[in-house]
Design a protein around this motif. Sequence first.
Motif: not given
Length: 137
Positions: A61-65, A93-99
Amino acid sequence: MSTTTIEDVKIIDIPKIEDNRGNLAVIEKECIPYPIKRVYYLYDVPSDAYRGGHAHKEQVEFLVALSGSFTVTLDDSVNKKSVVLKKPNKGLLIPTGIWRELEDFSSGSVCLVLASDVFSEADYIREYKDFQLFKRT
């Protein structure tokens, strides 16, 4: 076993075109390292509310404010770090396996999420103890 760590989480600059009439930010295939298959956004989140509280087995996932700000706390089961997102031309950018846990939403904040896959409940790890097991096995 998920070998991703906090070091794999990245802040990415989103290309922007500055203009005295207003700025334009562009997210195209060169910006993030996967095809976008789902777009969603969080808004009207009360300042004392908490979102997230999960990890993904396969989805990135890619998060943007887009507006306002919020804090993203990231955890790889060994290390934690918090990132404040507050600029619409920077994404996380949040890769797999990150809480991840999202909190401290400012008034009027909007969190855009660009996901690498469509929704699948089977991809979510919603209990922290299950996340720790996922990281070990």
